[in-house]
Design an enzyme around this catalytic site. Structure first.
Site, PDB file in Angstrom:
ATOM      1  N   ASP A   1       0.821  -1.202   0.000  1.00  0.00           N
ATOM      2  CA  ASP A   1       0.000   0.000   0.000  1.00  0.00           C
ATOM      3  C   ASP A   1       0.858   1.258   0.000  1.00  0.00           C
ATOM      4  O   ASP A   1       2.081   1.187   0.143  1.00  0.00           O
ATOM      5  CB  ASP A   1      -0.955  -0.005   1.212  1.00  0.00           C
ATOM      6  CG  ASP A   1      -0.298  -0.539   2.476  1.00  0.00           C
ATOM      7  OD1 ASP A   1       0.939  -0.516   2.557  1.00  0.00           O
ATOM      8  OD2 ASP A   1      -1.017  -0.978   3.372  1.00  0.00           O
TER       9      ASP A   1
ATOM     10  N   ASP B   1      -7.592  -3.375  14.232  1.00  0.00           N
ATOM     11  CA  ASP B   1      -8.985  -3.576  13.796  1.00  0.00           C
ATOM     12  C   ASP B   1      -9.099  -4.682  12.742  1.00  0.00           C
ATOM     13  O   ASP B   1     -10.133  -4.836  12.110  1.00  0.00           O
ATOM     14  CB  ASP B   1      -9.569  -2.259  13.236  1.00  0.00           C
ATOM     15  CG  ASP B   1      -8.821  -1.772  11.991  1.00  0.00           C
ATOM     16  OD1 ASP B   1      -7.854  -2.436  11.551  1.00  0.00           O
ATOM     17  OD2 ASP B   1      -9.214  -0.716  11.446  1.00  0.00           O
TER      18      ASP B   1
ATOM     19  N   HIS C   1      -7.317  -5.002   9.948  1.00  0.00           N
ATOM     20  CA  HIS C   1      -7.021  -4.697   8.535  1.00  0.00           C
ATOM     21  C   HIS C   1      -5.726  -5.373   8.091  1.00  0.00           C
ATOM     22  O   HIS C   1      -4.827  -5.604   8.901  1.00  0.00           O
ATOM     23  CB  HIS C   1      -6.985  -3.181   8.270  1.00  0.00           C
ATOM     24  CG  HIS C   1      -5.819  -2.454   8.856  1.00  0.00           C
ATOM     25  ND1 HIS C   1      -5.948  -1.434   9.765  1.00  0.00           N
ATOM     26  CD2 HIS C   1      -4.488  -2.564   8.640  1.00  0.00           C
ATOM     27  CE1 HIS C   1      -4.765  -0.957  10.080  1.00  0.00           C
ATOM     28  NE2 HIS C   1      -3.852  -1.628   9.415  1.00  0.00           N
TER      29      HIS C   1
ATOM     30  N   GLU D   1      -9.724  -1.779   5.334  1.00  0.00           N
ATOM     31  CA  GLU D   1     -10.349  -1.517   6.623  1.00  0.00           C
ATOM     32  C   GLU D   1     -11.667  -2.293   6.732  1.00  0.00           C
ATOM     33  O   GLU D   1     -12.209  -2.757   5.723  1.00  0.00           O
ATOM     34  CB  GLU D   1     -10.611  -0.008   6.758  1.00  0.00           C
ATOM     35  CG  GLU D   1      -9.349   0.849   6.702  1.00  0.00           C
ATOM     36  CD  GLU D   1      -8.534   0.822   8.007  1.00  0.00           C
ATOM     37  OE1 GLU D   1      -8.688  -0.120   8.808  1.00  0.00           O
ATOM     38  OE2 GLU D   1      -7.748   1.765   8.214  1.00  0.00           O
TER      39      GLU D   1
HETATM   40  C1  F6R Z   1       1.526  -1.837   6.088  1.00  0.00           C
HETATM   41  C2  F6R Z   1       0.176  -2.338   6.154  1.00  0.00           C
HETATM   42  C3  F6R Z   1      -0.614  -2.407   7.418  1.00  0.00           C
HETATM   43  C4  F6R Z   1       0.200  -2.800   8.645  1.00  0.00           C
HETATM   44  C5  F6R Z   1      -0.680  -2.754   9.872  1.00  0.00           C
HETATM   45  C6  F6R Z   1       0.086  -3.089  11.130  1.00  0.00           C
HETATM   46  O1  F6R Z   1       2.006  -1.878   4.760  1.00  0.00           O
HETATM   47  O2  F6R Z   1      -0.332  -2.659   5.144  1.00  0.00           O
HETATM   48  O3  F6R Z   1      -1.642  -3.357   7.235  1.00  0.00           O
HETATM   49  O4  F6R Z   1       0.744  -4.077   8.463  1.00  0.00           O
HETATM   50  O5  F6R Z   1      -1.241  -1.486  10.000  1.00  0.00           O
HETATM   51  O6  F6R Z   1       1.015  -2.075  11.381  1.00  0.00           O
HETATM   52  P1  F6R Z   1       2.140  -2.251  12.486  1.00  0.00           P
HETATM   53  O7  F6R Z   1       3.027  -3.343  12.025  1.00  0.00           O
HETATM   54  O8  F6R Z   1       2.854  -0.930  12.505  1.00  0.00           O
HETATM   55  O9  F6R Z   1       1.447  -2.571  13.752  1.00  0.00           O
END
Ligand code: F6R
Length: 256
Positions: free
Chosen positions: A67, A138, A140, A145
């Site tokens: 992303d 959450d 995702h 989301e």
């Molecule tokens: C990052 C991504 C997100 C993260 C998620 C967890 O490219 O796509 O899905 O993997 O927000 O983030 P952290 O690892 O910072 O807790």
């Protein structure tokens, strides 16, 4: 779903880095799916160390990011392309070349068209061989989301308040500096990867991990779609595994 419960986040990283090293040893031209966020950082550090020791090289690999923020300055340090360049490319970190690191174009004049083109580019490379994922509190994955389509392809989306709050730590703790939109691989795009490796560490992920592994498949917890993929490895530390009802069975299965 293979679920590995490890005493600590660093042991999750050791296992993850070994999976990547094994893949690249057997398939030097592998197509990698790479995530940002804090979770994979210890894994990337181990990959850099292995490359420095001459034990691994991504020189012939291509990598696709999950992303990107929409409308973030091209030279902003938290632009995901720049984050991944620092982790995997700069100073010959892992051997991966900048031109082989693909990231969605969040600054395209037409981000929707850019999202479709990104999805096509992944397919044209034959798809992702191993997709690394983190998970949001959450549920995702990528920036898919809750409440989105379980069959989505790469698309422009809105970040939830919770995700922007979680990510404010990368933006001087100021949620107003966190972009509101993103381009993300869709859930169906992620599901087309041949293998998936999801890492979740820390107490904040326990509810999401519980749903991922033991909940019903639902757009309310987007990561639950991974229950429909035939080759998923989930690596969790004890804190993230705390709510798993079948933890003892997962340990037994992992060891045998
Ligand atoms: C990052 C991504 C997100 C993260 C998620 C967890 O490219 O796509 O899905 O993997 O927000 O983030 P952290 O690892 O910072 O807790």
């Amino acid at each position: 779903m293979r679920i590995g419960i490890f005493p600590s986040a660093s042991e999750c990283a050791t296992y993850a880095a070994q999976m990547l090293a094994d893949l690249v040893a057997s398939t030097p031209t592998a197509v990698l799916g790479v995530a940002t966020g804090s979770t994979p950082e210890p894994t990337y550090a181990l990959l850099r160390a292995a490359h420095a020791a001459g034990e691994l090289s991504f020189a012939e690999c291509e990598a696709f990011a999950l992303d990107e923020y929409v409308g973030i300055d091209a030279d902003h340090p938290e632009r995901y392309r720049n984050v991944l360049l620092r982790h995997l490319v700069t100073d010959d970190a892992t051997g991966l070349r900048a031109e082989n690191l693909h990231t969605p174009d969040g600054n395209a004049e037409d981000p929707h068209a850019a999202a479709l083109a990104y999805d096509r580019a992944i397919a044209e490379r034959g798809g992702v061989d191993l997709q690394i994922l983190g998970i949001g509190a959450d549920g995702h994955i990528g920036f898919n989301e809750p409440g989105g389509a379980l069959v989505s392809r790469t698309h422009v989306d809105v970040l939830t308040h919770q995700t922007r709050l979680d990510n404010a730590r990368f933006f001087d703790g100021d949620i107003t500096k966190v972009p509101t939109h993103c381009v993300t691989q869709g859930l169906a795009t992620i599901m087309s990867a041949k293998k998936i490796l999801l890492i979740a560490t820390g107490d904040a992920k326990r509810a999401a991990v519980k749903e991922l592994c033991e909940g019903g498949v639902s757009a309310f917890w987007p990561a639950t779609i991974l229950q429909m993929h035939e080759d998923v490895t989930v690596l969790v530390d004890e804190a993230a595994a705390a709510d798993l009802a079948l933890a003892d069975f997962y340990r037994e299965r992992w060891e045998n």
